[in-house]
Design a protein around this motif. Structure first.
Motif, PDB file in Angstrom:
ATOM      1  N   ALA A 168      10.665  14.379  -8.694  1.00 44.45           N
ATOM      2  CA  ALA A 168      10.926  14.809 -10.103  1.00 44.45           C
ATOM      3  C   ALA A 168      10.109  15.700 -10.533  1.00 44.45           C
ATOM      4  CB  ALA A 168      10.752  13.416 -10.981  1.00 44.45           C
ATOM      5  N   GLY A 169       8.665  15.639 -10.139  1.00 45.66           N
ATOM      6  CA  GLY A 169       7.816  16.788 -10.457  1.00 45.66           C
ATOM      7  C   GLY A 169       8.210  18.074  -9.971  1.00 45.66           C
ATOM      8  N   LYS A 170       8.489  18.020  -8.748  1.00 42.37           N
ATOM      9  CA  LYS A 170       8.880  19.457  -8.137  1.00 42.37           C
ATOM     10  C   LYS A 170      10.447  19.904  -8.833  1.00 42.37           C
ATOM     11  CE  LYS A 170       7.331  18.142  -3.556  1.00 42.37           C
ATOM     12  NZ  LYS A 170       7.938  17.929  -2.052  1.00 42.37           N
ATOM     13  N   ALA A 171      11.160  19.054  -9.125  1.00 40.95           N
ATOM     14  CA  ALA A 171      12.473  19.591  -9.739  1.00 40.95           C
ATOM     15  C   ALA A 171      12.049  19.980 -10.995  1.00 40.95           C
ATOM     16  CB  ALA A 171      13.476  18.319 -10.023  1.00 40.95           C
ATOM     17  N   ALA A 172      11.367  19.227 -11.879  1.00 43.35           N
ATOM     18  CA  ALA A 172      10.972  19.784 -13.004  1.00 43.35           C
ATOM     19  C   ALA A 172      10.122  21.053 -13.224  1.00 43.35           C
ATOM     20  CB  ALA A 172      10.082  18.698 -13.753  1.00 43.35           C
ATOM     21  N   PHE A 173       9.218  21.377 -12.103  1.00 49.21           N
ATOM     22  CA  PHE A 173       8.697  22.372 -12.071  1.00 49.21           C
ATOM     23  C   PHE A 173       9.532  23.702 -11.931  1.00 49.21           C
ATOM     24  CE2 PHE A 173       6.736  25.885  -9.100  1.00 49.21           C
ATOM     25  CZ  PHE A 173       5.732  26.082 -10.053  1.00 49.21           C
ATOM     26  N   MET A 209      12.728  23.830 -12.329  1.00 49.65           N
ATOM     27  CA  MET A 209      13.600  23.970 -13.854  1.00 49.65           C
ATOM     28  C   MET A 209      12.711  24.484 -14.838  1.00 49.65           C
ATOM     29  SD  MET A 209      15.474  20.364 -14.279  1.00 49.65           S
ATOM     30  CE  MET A 209      16.614  19.813 -13.134  1.00 49.65           C
ATOM     31  N   PHE A 210      11.410  24.513 -14.908  1.00 46.22           N
ATOM     32  CA  PHE A 210      10.747  25.116 -15.752  1.00 46.22           C
ATOM     33  C   PHE A 210      10.555  26.565 -15.513  1.00 46.22           C
ATOM     34  CE2 PHE A 210       6.247  26.945 -16.599  1.00 46.22           C
ATOM     35  CZ  PHE A 210       6.568  26.753 -18.170  1.00 46.22           C
ATOM     36  N   LEU A 211      10.585  27.105 -14.194  1.00 46.93           N
ATOM     37  CA  LEU A 211      10.742  28.402 -13.938  1.00 46.93           C
ATOM     38  C   LEU A 211      11.872  29.049 -14.259  1.00 46.93           C
ATOM     39  CD1 LEU A 211       8.833  28.497 -10.435  1.00 46.93           C
ATOM     40  CD2 LEU A 211       7.834  28.971 -12.554  1.00 46.93           C
ATOM     41  N   TYR A 212      12.858  28.290 -13.945  1.00 53.62           N
ATOM     42  CA  TYR A 212      14.271  28.593 -14.250  1.00 53.62           C
ATOM     43  C   TYR A 212      14.306  28.907 -15.865  1.00 53.62           C
ATOM     44  CZ  TYR A 212      19.376  28.488 -14.307  1.00 53.62           C
ATOM     45  OH  TYR A 212      20.886  28.932 -14.530  1.00 53.62           O
ATOM     46  N   LEU A 213      13.804  28.074 -16.664  1.00 58.54           N
ATOM     47  CA  LEU A 213      14.025  28.018 -18.086  1.00 58.54           C
ATOM     48  C   LEU A 213      12.931  29.631 -18.511  1.00 58.54           C
ATOM     49  CD1 LEU A 213      13.074  24.700 -19.407  1.00 58.54           C
ATOM     50  CD2 LEU A 213      15.038  26.220 -20.009  1.00 58.54           C
ATOM     51  N   GLU A 214      12.051  29.586 -17.678  1.00 55.78           N
ATOM     52  CA  GLU A 214      11.289  31.027 -18.227  1.00 55.78           C
ATOM     53  C   GLU A 214      11.985  32.253 -17.638  1.00 55.78           C
ATOM     54  OE1 GLU A 214       8.623  30.915 -20.132  1.00 55.78           O
ATOM     55  OE2 GLU A 214       8.746  28.812 -20.223  1.00 55.78           O
ATOM     56  N   VAL A 215      12.686  32.228 -16.582  1.00 57.32           N
ATOM     57  CA  VAL A 215      13.637  33.315 -16.241  1.00 57.32           C
ATOM     58  C   VAL A 215      14.622  33.513 -17.232  1.00 57.32           C
ATOM     59  CG1 VAL A 215      14.821  34.440 -14.381  1.00 57.32           C
ATOM     60  CG2 VAL A 215      12.768  33.331 -13.800  1.00 57.32           C
ATOM     61  N   ILE A 216      15.213  32.534 -17.747  1.00 58.15           N
ATOM     62  CA  ILE A 216      16.338  32.684 -18.650  1.00 58.15           C
ATOM     63  C   ILE A 216      16.001  33.158 -19.924  1.00 58.15           C
ATOM     64  CG2 ILE A 216      17.629  31.334 -20.107  1.00 58.15           C
ATOM     65  CD1 ILE A 216      18.402  29.472 -17.919  1.00 58.15           C
ATOM     66  N   ASP A 217      14.537  32.738 -20.552  1.00 60.21           N
ATOM     67  CA  ASP A 217      13.936  33.476 -21.575  1.00 60.21           C
ATOM     68  C   ASP A 217      13.882  34.690 -21.462  1.00 60.21           C
ATOM     69  OD1 ASP A 217      12.609  32.478 -24.352  1.00 60.21           O
ATOM     70  OD2 ASP A 217      11.170  33.593 -23.115  1.00 60.21           O
TER      71      ASP A 217
END
Length: 394
Positions: free
Chosen positions: A261-266, A268-276
């Protein structure tokens, strides 16, 4: 709840506008306010997309998105990113680029604008891939069924979205990238390279995020199976030691799930930042039509980015995407439109008002469609409840 979610945004707005008034007077205050509104209008669809991803994260990672993530969004993309672009394209050190931004604003603006073809190609292809992977995926709920059903069938072909994105990039490189308005000259090679970089970035970050998300779901299913086996062993009561062993296995599986869960969330967070980052490209470039002062720009766009972050969390906590099921569709269509607009702006000037209105109209239409759907289902539910009563009466 509204004040709790948007409290920091309100506070930053008051402090930011007051600071703008003190440093740059009424004119600076007006510029910062306009930039804030520009950012919000351009990135509303970003909030909907982010909410769809953020709701999969726990409260800890949602806080990371609102704290550390906002620092990246405000200072990274709105202040540091343009400086880095200038440093790379002009082949100068970051210190020289900062000095240029402060002391020679006109040349700084020219250099950032000249880098627009590469920025637009990278962001355009990245956003296009988000749209294509959504529209080519088979899903139970469809907004525009006449369009989404045949496209979902095409999506069954492996890597079809990648092929479409590469074709779009090739078309852009051989049409709008020739004799571009930004910087002049032929930017075919630049656009091709930047577009491929955007595609590779999407595949890497999105692929890793998707991998860990799938692994998380698999391990959660394994954990549920282990719990069922343990419950069965305890129910039989034949061997306490055996039940204990099953409990130990369950604890091991639970630890594995927590780690994944921690790796997945990490990721996903990077993915969110690239989208932003991809969403912020048009806002940063468009801001130069209002000011070429990097600090006014960072402050105004930063205030807008705060509201987008707060709106994202608001949508997650209110469960808005579950209540209005077509919102994600509308946001993805808006992303597809933004991707096309970004690629078109390599050569043509497109007013930011048009870009913002396209997103607002598409999301507004999807919201209204969701409302109509909810009313129709509510009416159908009431009819289904009433029907047995009529039958039994007969």
């Amino acid at each position: 709840m509204l004040l709790k979610t948007f409290g920091w945004s309100f506070a930053v707005t008051v402090i930011g506008l007051a600071l703008a008034g003190v440093l740059w007077g009424w004119k600076g205050l007006a510029i910062v306010g306009i930039l804030s509104i520009l950012e919000i209008s351009l990135s509303f669809d970003n909030a909907v997309i982010n909410a769809g991803i953020l709701r999969k994260m726990n409260a800890f990672w949602q806080k990371i998105f609102l704290t550390f993530g906002i620092l990246i969004a405000v200072f990274g993309m709105r202040l540091v990113f343009p400086v880095i672009i200038v440093a790379i394209t002009a082949k100068m050190s970051p210190v020289e680029a900062v000095n240029l931004a402060i002391n020679d604003k006109d040349r700084y603006e020219h250099l950032v604008t000249a880098a627009h073809p590469a920025i637009a190609a990278f962001g355009g292809i990245f956003l296009l891939m988000i749209f294509l992977d959504f529209i080519f995926e088979e899903r139970d709920i469809k907004w525009l069924g006449w369009l989404e059903k045949p496209l979902a069938k095409l999506g069954k072909l492996e890597t079809f979205s990648i092929v479409v994105a590469l074709v779009a990039l090739l078309i852009a490189a051989t049409t709008v990238a020739t004799d571009v308005a930004h910087g002049g000259g032929d930017k075919t090679a630049t656009v091709l390279l930047a577009g491929v970089a955007g595609l590779v970035t999407y595949l890497i970050v999105g692929g890793i995020s998707g991998y860990f998300e799938d692994k998380l779901e698999e391990d959660e299913e394994d954990a549920e199976d282990a719990e069922d086996e343990t419950a069965g062993a305890e129910g039989q009561g034949e061997d306490g030691g055996e039940a204990k062993g099953s409990s130990g296995a369950r604890g091991s599986t639970g630890a594995s799930v927590a780690g994944l869960a921690g790796k997945a969330a990490f990721f996903m967070f990077l993915y969110l930042e690239v989208i932003d980052a991809s969403f912020s490209f048009d806002g940063v470039i468009g801001a130069f039509a209002i000011t070429n002062d990097i600090f006014e720009m960072a402050l105004g766009l930063g205030i807008g980015a705060m509201y987008i972050r707060s709106l994202t969390v608001f949508l997650v906590r209110r469960g808005t995407l579950d209540d209005y099921v077509y919102l994600e569709h509308g946001a993805h269509y808006a992303i597809g439109a933004l991707a096309v607009i970004l690629l078109a702006t390599i050569k043509y000037e497109i007013n930011e008002v048009i870009t913002g209105l396209v997103g607002v109209v598409l999301i507004g239409a999807s919201y209204w469609s969701s409302v109509v759907r909810n009313r129709r289902e509510a009416a159908a539910g009431e009819g289904a409840e009433a029907k047995p009563e009529v039958t039994s009466g007969v």
